[in-house]
Structure formats: structure tokens, C-alpha cells
Scaffold this motif. Structure first.
Motif, PDB file in Angstrom:
ATOM      1  N   TYR A  94       0.788  -0.868   0.037  1.00  0.00           N
ATOM      2  CA  TYR A  94       0.064  -0.030  -0.012  1.00  0.00           C
ATOM      3  C   TYR A  94       0.768   1.342   0.102  1.00  0.00           C
ATOM      4  CZ  TYR A  94      -3.717  -3.179   1.583  1.00  0.00           C
ATOM      5  OH  TYR A  94      -4.748  -4.214   1.519  1.00  0.00           O
ATOM      6  N   CYS A  95       0.431   2.374  -0.555  1.00  0.00           N
ATOM      7  CA  CYS A  95       0.988   3.556  -0.786  1.00  0.00           C
ATOM      8  C   CYS A  95       0.347   4.434   0.205  1.00  0.00           C
ATOM      9  CB  CYS A  95       0.987   4.101  -2.297  1.00  0.00           C
ATOM     10  SG  CYS A  95       1.776   5.957  -2.377  1.00  0.00           S
ATOM     11  N   ASN A  96       1.248   5.181   1.050  1.00  0.00           N
ATOM     12  CA  ASN A  96       0.452   6.129   2.216  1.00  0.00           C
ATOM     13  C   ASN A  96       1.347   7.419   2.123  1.00  0.00           C
ATOM     14  OD1 ASN A  96       2.047   6.972   5.266  1.00  0.00           O
ATOM     15  ND2 ASN A  96      -0.427   6.458   5.148  1.00  0.00           N
ATOM     16  N   ALA A  97       0.400   8.345   2.450  1.00  0.00           N
ATOM     17  CA  ALA A  97       0.903   9.685   2.297  1.00  0.00           C
ATOM     18  C   ALA A  97       0.261  10.400   3.572  1.00  0.00           C
ATOM     19  CB  ALA A  97       0.274  10.694   0.915  1.00  0.00           C
ATOM     20  N   VAL A  98       1.079  10.909   4.192  1.00  0.00           N
ATOM     21  CA  VAL A  98       0.756  12.115   5.482  1.00  0.00           C
ATOM     22  C   VAL A  98       0.743  13.473   5.341  1.00  0.00           C
ATOM     23  CG1 VAL A  98       1.189  12.225   7.868  1.00  0.00           C
ATOM     24  CG2 VAL A  98       1.715  10.150   6.578  1.00  0.00           C
ATOM     25  N   THR A  99      -0.072  14.170   5.603  1.00  0.00           N
ATOM     26  CA  THR A  99      -0.164  15.889   5.513  1.00  0.00           C
ATOM     27  C   THR A  99       0.609  16.378   6.936  1.00  0.00           C
ATOM     28  OG1 THR A  99      -2.233  16.093   6.599  1.00  0.00           O
ATOM     29  CG2 THR A  99      -2.034  15.612   4.257  1.00  0.00           C
ATOM     30  N   ALA A 100       0.770  17.478   6.543  1.00  0.00           N
ATOM     31  CA  ALA A 100       1.401  18.291   7.818  1.00  0.00           C
ATOM     32  C   ALA A 100       0.515  18.140   8.851  1.00  0.00           C
ATOM     33  CB  ALA A 100       1.855  19.762   7.554  1.00  0.00           C
ATOM     34  N   ARG A 101      -0.936  17.958   8.482  1.00  0.00           N
ATOM     35  CA  ARG A 101      -1.936  17.848   9.865  1.00  0.00           C
ATOM     36  C   ARG A 101      -2.049  16.518  10.184  1.00  0.00           C
ATOM     37  NH1 ARG A 101      -6.498  22.339   8.818  1.00  0.00           N
ATOM     38  NH2 ARG A 101      -5.155  24.271   8.872  1.00  0.00           N
ATOM     39  N   LEU A 102      -1.319  15.515   9.512  1.00  0.00           N
ATOM     40  CA  LEU A 102      -1.078  14.120  10.154  1.00  0.00           C
ATOM     41  C   LEU A 102      -2.295  13.584   9.628  1.00  0.00           C
ATOM     42  CD1 LEU A 102       0.431  14.136  13.530  1.00  0.00           C
ATOM     43  CD2 LEU A 102       1.502  14.050  11.441  1.00  0.00           C
ATOM     44  N   THR A 103      -2.949  13.812   8.638  1.00  0.00           N
ATOM     45  CA  THR A 103      -4.053  13.182   7.895  1.00  0.00           C
ATOM     46  C   THR A 103      -3.302  12.242   6.879  1.00  0.00           C
ATOM     47  OG1 THR A 103      -5.615  15.034   7.952  1.00  0.00           O
ATOM     48  CG2 THR A 103      -5.715  13.423   6.282  1.00  0.00           C
ATOM     49  N   ASN A 104      -3.915  10.869   6.821  1.00  0.00           N
ATOM     50  CA  ASN A 104      -3.298   9.898   6.088  1.00  0.00           C
ATOM     51  C   ASN A 104      -4.350   9.523   4.997  1.00  0.00           C
ATOM     52  OD1 ASN A 104      -0.977   8.135   7.464  1.00  0.00           O
ATOM     53  ND2 ASN A 104      -2.169   8.898   8.900  1.00  0.00           N
ATOM     54  N   TYR A 105      -3.475   9.283   3.874  1.00  0.00           N
ATOM     55  CA  TYR A 105      -4.101   8.868   2.651  1.00  0.00           C
ATOM     56  C   TYR A 105      -3.427   7.670   2.151  1.00  0.00           C
ATOM     57  CZ  TYR A 105      -6.113  13.571   2.143  1.00  0.00           C
ATOM     58  OH  TYR A 105      -6.769  14.807   2.490  1.00  0.00           O
ATOM     59  N   TRP A 106      -4.378   6.624   1.748  1.00  0.00           N
ATOM     60  CA  TRP A 106      -3.888   5.276   1.496  1.00  0.00           C
ATOM     61  C   TRP A 106      -4.443   5.098   0.051  1.00  0.00           C
ATOM     62  CZ3 TRP A 106      -1.084   2.462   4.610  1.00  0.00           C
ATOM     63  CH2 TRP A 106      -1.056   2.745   5.895  1.00  0.00           C
ATOM     64  N   GLY A 107      -3.687   4.281  -0.653  1.00  0.00           N
ATOM     65  CA  GLY A 107      -3.877   3.603  -1.931  1.00  0.00           C
ATOM     66  C   GLY A 107      -4.824   2.420  -1.925  1.00  0.00           C
ATOM     67  N   GLN A 108      -5.017   1.625  -2.942  1.00  0.00           N
ATOM     68  CA  GLN A 108      -6.174   0.488  -2.880  1.00  0.00           C
ATOM     69  C   GLN A 108      -5.221  -0.458  -2.671  1.00  0.00           C
ATOM     70  OE1 GLN A 108      -5.092   1.896  -5.473  1.00  0.00           O
ATOM     71  NE2 GLN A 108      -4.426   0.237  -6.922  1.00  0.00           N
ATOM     72  N   GLY A 109      -3.807  -0.577  -2.826  1.00  0.00           N
ATOM     73  CA  GLY A 109      -3.134  -1.832  -2.553  1.00  0.00           C
ATOM     74  C   GLY A 109      -2.978  -2.420  -3.910  1.00  0.00           C
ATOM     75  N   THR A 110      -1.522  -3.074  -3.987  1.00  0.00           N
ATOM     76  CA  THR A 110      -1.204  -3.774  -5.028  1.00  0.00           C
ATOM     77  C   THR A 110      -0.570  -5.122  -4.678  1.00  0.00           C
ATOM     78  OG1 THR A 110      -0.056  -3.906  -7.275  1.00  0.00           O
ATOM     79  CG2 THR A 110       1.105  -2.709  -5.499  1.00  0.00           C
ATOM     80  N   GLN A 111      -0.833  -6.110  -5.265  1.00  0.00           N
ATOM     81  CA  GLN A 111      -0.426  -7.667  -4.646  1.00  0.00           C
ATOM     82  C   GLN A 111       0.806  -8.098  -5.182  1.00  0.00           C
ATOM     83  OE1 GLN A 111      -2.516 -10.142  -2.818  1.00  0.00           O
ATOM     84  NE2 GLN A 111      -0.130 -10.730  -2.572  1.00  0.00           N
TER      85      GLN A 111
END
Length: 116
Positions: A94-111
């Protein structure tokens, strides 16, 4: 609206290589850091590699020397180059991204499956 889309997973033999890509829809500069996580069946999700806005990287001990995380700001894409793969690397990544306000975003995943 931010969206992360992973690609590049698949089946590979032990000792082989794969490169995962994470396309960021939205600005990559919105994030303090981006990372790759993985989750194998029956196991907790674990962070594999992380890269900050400034380019500082860190890795899980299990992948040090084999995996490399990088980013292309112009393409709004983060990569995970995986070499010397072994069956224990089999997981959904999974890809993950974090903003300065600690909000997390995630991708759908790849096997990723490492097997003969």
C-alpha cells in the motif's frame, strides 16, 4: 481530493525484482512524507519504507539493502524498487501519504507474490 493509485505488483520468482509505482492525484507537495506499507495474510500492516519531502529515507530492517524508495516530484509519483525478493515479501503493498496535519491517505493496494 487526493487519490493514490498503486501499480506494478505481480508474480515474481525468488531472487527477482519488481518496481511499484504510486501515482498521486493531487499535489505531492501537500505531504510531509510518503511511504510504502505491506500486509501479508494473517499479519499486521507494517511500514516498509518512507521518504520525506526533503528526500530523507528509512527502511524496515527486513528490506534494508534490497528495497529503495524514491520519488519524482515532476511526475507526482513515488516508487519502490524491490530486489532480491523472497517469499516472505509476499503481501499486498500500500502507498501512504501523510499531510502536515497528520492526515493519512491510502491507495487501494497492489498484490506482490514471490513464488516459484
Amino acid at each position: 481530493q487526493v487519490q493514490l493509485v498503486e501499480s506494478g505488483g505481480g508474480l515474481v520468482q525468488p531472487g527477482g525484482s519488481l518496481r511499484l509505482s504510486c501515482a498521486v492525484f493531487g499535489s505531492i507537495f501537500s505531504f510531509n512524507a510518503m511511504a510504502w506499507y505491506r500486509q501479508a495474510p494473517g499479519r499486521q500492516r507494517e511500514r516498509v519504507a518512507r521518504i520525506t519531502t526533503g528526500g530523507t529515507t528509512n527502511y524496515a530492517d527486513s528490506v534494508k539493502g534490497r528495497f529503495t524508495i524514491s520519488k519524482d516530484n515532476a511526475k507526482n509519483t513515488v516508487y519502490l524498487q524491490m530486489n532480491s525478493l523472497n517469499p516472505e515479501d509476499t503481501a499486498v503493498y500500500y502507498c501512504n501519504a501523510v499531510t502536515a496535519r497528520l492526515t493519512n491517505y491510502w491507495g487501494q493496494g497492489t498484490q506482490v507474490v514471490v513464488s516459484l
